[in-house]
Design a protein around this motif. Structure first.
Motif, short mmCIF file in Angstrom:
data_model
loop_
_atom_site.label_atom_id
_atom_site.label_comp_id
_atom_site.label_asym_id
_atom_site.label_seq_id
_atom_site.Cartn_x
_atom_site.Cartn_y
_atom_site.Cartn_z
N TRP A 96 -12.09 5.76 -5.78
CA TRP A 96 -11.35 4.89 -6.70
C TRP A 96 -11.97 3.50 -6.80
O TRP A 96 -11.55 2.69 -7.65
CB TRP A 96 -9.90 4.76 -6.25
CG TRP A 96 -9.12 6.00 -6.51
CD1 TRP A 96 -8.97 7.08 -5.69
CD2 TRP A 96 -8.40 6.32 -7.71
NE1 TRP A 96 -8.20 8.04 -6.30
CE2 TRP A 96 -7.84 7.60 -7.54
CE3 TRP A 96 -8.18 5.64 -8.91
CZ2 TRP A 96 -7.07 8.22 -8.53
CZ3 TRP A 96 -7.41 6.26 -9.89
CH2 TRP A 96 -6.87 7.52 -9.70
N PHE B 290 -10.00 -0.55 -6.85
CA PHE B 290 -8.95 -0.23 -7.83
C PHE B 290 -8.03 -1.42 -8.09
O PHE B 290 -7.57 -1.61 -9.23
CB PHE B 290 -8.14 0.96 -7.33
CG PHE B 290 -7.23 1.55 -8.38
CD1 PHE B 290 -7.74 2.08 -9.54
CD2 PHE B 290 -5.86 1.57 -8.18
CE1 PHE B 290 -6.91 2.63 -10.51
CE2 PHE B 290 -5.02 2.12 -9.14
CZ PHE B 290 -5.54 2.64 -10.31
N THR C 39 -9.55 -3.41 -10.74
CA THR C 39 -9.51 -2.79 -12.07
C THR C 39 -8.13 -2.91 -12.69
O THR C 39 -8.00 -3.05 -13.91
CB THR C 39 -9.93 -1.31 -12.02
OG1 THR C 39 -8.98 -0.56 -11.25
CG2 THR C 39 -11.31 -1.15 -11.41
N LEU C 40 -7.09 -2.90 -11.86
CA LEU C 40 -5.73 -3.06 -12.40
C LEU C 40 -5.51 -4.49 -12.90
O LEU C 40 -4.81 -4.70 -13.89
CB LEU C 40 -4.69 -2.71 -11.33
CG LEU C 40 -4.59 -1.25 -10.96
CD1 LEU C 40 -3.45 -1.03 -9.96
CD2 LEU C 40 -4.38 -0.35 -12.18
N PHE D 84 -7.02 -4.51 -16.15
CA PHE D 84 -6.18 -3.78 -17.11
C PHE D 84 -5.04 -4.66 -17.60
O PHE D 84 -4.73 -4.68 -18.80
CB PHE D 84 -5.65 -2.52 -16.43
CG PHE D 84 -5.01 -1.52 -17.35
CD1 PHE D 84 -5.28 -1.49 -18.70
CD2 PHE D 84 -4.12 -0.58 -16.83
CE1 PHE D 84 -4.70 -0.56 -19.55
CE2 PHE D 84 -3.51 0.36 -17.66
CZ PHE D 84 -3.80 0.37 -19.01
N ASN E 30 -11.36 2.07 -20.50
CA ASN E 30 -12.18 3.23 -20.17
C ASN E 30 -13.61 3.13 -20.68
O ASN E 30 -14.31 4.15 -20.78
CB ASN E 30 -11.51 4.50 -20.71
CG ASN E 30 -10.33 4.90 -19.85
OD1 ASN E 30 -10.49 5.44 -18.77
ND2 ASN E 30 -9.13 4.59 -20.32
N LYS F 205 -2.21 6.18 -6.91
CA LYS F 205 -3.01 5.34 -7.81
C LYS F 205 -2.51 5.46 -9.25
O LYS F 205 -2.43 4.45 -9.97
CB LYS F 205 -4.49 5.75 -7.75
CG LYS F 205 -5.12 5.62 -6.38
CD LYS F 205 -5.11 4.19 -5.90
CE LYS F 205 -5.87 4.05 -4.60
NZ LYS F 205 -5.83 2.66 -4.07
N TYR F 206 -2.16 6.66 -9.66
CA TYR F 206 -1.62 6.85 -11.01
C TYR F 206 -0.33 6.04 -11.19
O TYR F 206 -0.08 5.47 -12.25
CB TYR F 206 -1.31 8.32 -11.28
CG TYR F 206 -2.51 9.23 -11.28
CD1 TYR F 206 -3.77 8.78 -11.68
CD2 TYR F 206 -2.38 10.57 -10.90
CE1 TYR F 206 -4.86 9.64 -11.69
CE2 TYR F 206 -3.47 11.43 -10.91
CZ TYR F 206 -4.71 10.95 -11.30
OH TYR F 206 -5.78 11.79 -11.31
N GLU G 95 0.50 3.23 -9.76
CA GLU G 95 0.16 1.82 -9.94
C GLU G 95 -0.33 1.56 -11.36
O GLU G 95 -0.02 0.52 -11.96
CB GLU G 95 -0.91 1.41 -8.93
CG GLU G 95 -0.45 1.47 -7.48
CD GLU G 95 -1.57 1.12 -6.52
OE1 GLU G 95 -2.40 0.27 -6.85
OE2 GLU G 95 -1.63 1.74 -5.44
N TRP G 96 -1.11 2.48 -11.89
CA TRP G 96 -1.65 2.33 -13.25
C TRP G 96 -0.52 2.37 -14.28
O TRP G 96 -0.48 1.58 -15.22
CB TRP G 96 -2.63 3.48 -13.50
CG TRP G 96 -3.48 3.38 -14.74
CD1 TRP G 96 -4.69 2.78 -14.86
CD2 TRP G 96 -3.17 3.94 -16.03
NE1 TRP G 96 -5.16 2.94 -16.15
CE2 TRP G 96 -4.25 3.63 -16.88
CE3 TRP G 96 -2.09 4.66 -16.54
CZ2 TRP G 96 -4.28 4.03 -18.21
CZ3 TRP G 96 -2.12 5.05 -17.86
CH2 TRP G 96 -3.21 4.73 -18.69
N ARG G 97 0.44 3.30 -14.07
CA ARG G 97 1.57 3.41 -15.01
C ARG G 97 2.43 2.16 -15.00
O ARG G 97 2.94 1.74 -16.06
CB ARG G 97 2.45 4.62 -14.63
CG ARG G 97 1.80 5.97 -14.81
CD ARG G 97 2.86 7.07 -14.82
NE ARG G 97 3.81 6.94 -13.72
CZ ARG G 97 3.68 7.55 -12.54
NH1 ARG G 97 2.63 8.31 -12.29
NH2 ARG G 97 4.61 7.41 -11.61
N LEU H 187 -0.55 7.86 -19.33
CA LEU H 187 -1.34 8.49 -18.28
C LEU H 187 -1.65 9.94 -18.64
O LEU H 187 -2.80 10.39 -18.48
CB LEU H 187 -0.59 8.44 -16.94
CG LEU H 187 -1.28 9.16 -15.78
CD1 LEU H 187 -2.62 8.51 -15.46
CD2 LEU H 187 -0.38 9.19 -14.56
#
Length: 201
Positions: free
Chosen positions: A66, A69, A72-73, A76, A101, A131-132, A134-136, A164
């Motif tokens: 990852w 990460f 990257t967040l 984002f 992306n 991780k998903y 956190e992204w959501r 996602l």
């Protein structure tokens, strides 16, 4: 991060202490031995640092694919908040996810190798769920802010889940087609978010 050029006794390669180099060498080992067959001690030896030093860069082997990460967040969130408030929220999310992306074609390890490992390695799936999530949350927070809703409300949360799912769908198709472009795949997949948010809001 910087790289140290101090050479350890009895070794011919310099000590390496950059995230990028750790990831590159770890992926070489994953390719040779498989993810399950590679230990943090193996990676530390390959990099030329102590195992405890390696753990300061990555809390676990599962974190290495990852990358950084958390950073990257942050990126984002900036992509989302930089979108004009004039455009509809679904369009803002769409644009930010597509931009998120975009990766350099010469990145090492390659983005395709990284995502193939993340998406298709059974030992990583439980960690990936975290991780998903956190992204959501990044998307849910943004949608809530734009719509004046609670981030825990059904629409912001659903927007995160739907985004996602669409992104992962794009990645699965991309991994199956060596000639496909991930940005194009995400662009096409995310286009369906418009209908979902328009119908739900």
């Amino acid at each position: 991060m910087t790289k140290s050029t101090t050479r350890p006794a009895g070794r011919g390669r310099p000590i390496v202490t950059s995230h990028a180099e750790i990831e590159r060498r770890a992926f070489e080992l994953f390719g040779e031995r498989g993810f399950a067959g590679t230990t943090m001690a193996d990676i530390a030896r390959e990099v030329g640092v102590g195992t405890r030093t390696l753990f300061r860069y990555y809390p676990s082997k599962n974190d290495i694919p990852w990358g950084q990460f958390d950073q990257t967040l942050i990126h984002f969130r900036r992509l989302l908040t930089s979108q004009s408030e004039v455009i509809p929220v679904h369009e803002a999310v769409h644009r930010a996810v597509v931009e998120f992306n975009r990766f350099p074609a010469d990145s090492q390890p390659s983005h395709r190798d990284r995502m193939r490992l993340i998406l298709r390695t059974p030992e990583l799936q439980a960690h990936s769920v975290l991780k998903y999530a956190e992204w959501r949350i990044v998307i849910a927070d943004y949608v809530a802010l734009r719509l004046g809703q609670d981030p825990g409300g059904w629409l912001p949360l659903a927007a995160g889940h739907v985004s996602l799912a669409l992104a992962l769908t794009a990645y699965e198709r991309w991994l199956d087609d060596p000639d496909a472009d991930i940005v194009d795949a995400v662009e096409q997949s995310m286009a369906s978010l418009k209908d979902y948010l328009q119908a739900a809001s």
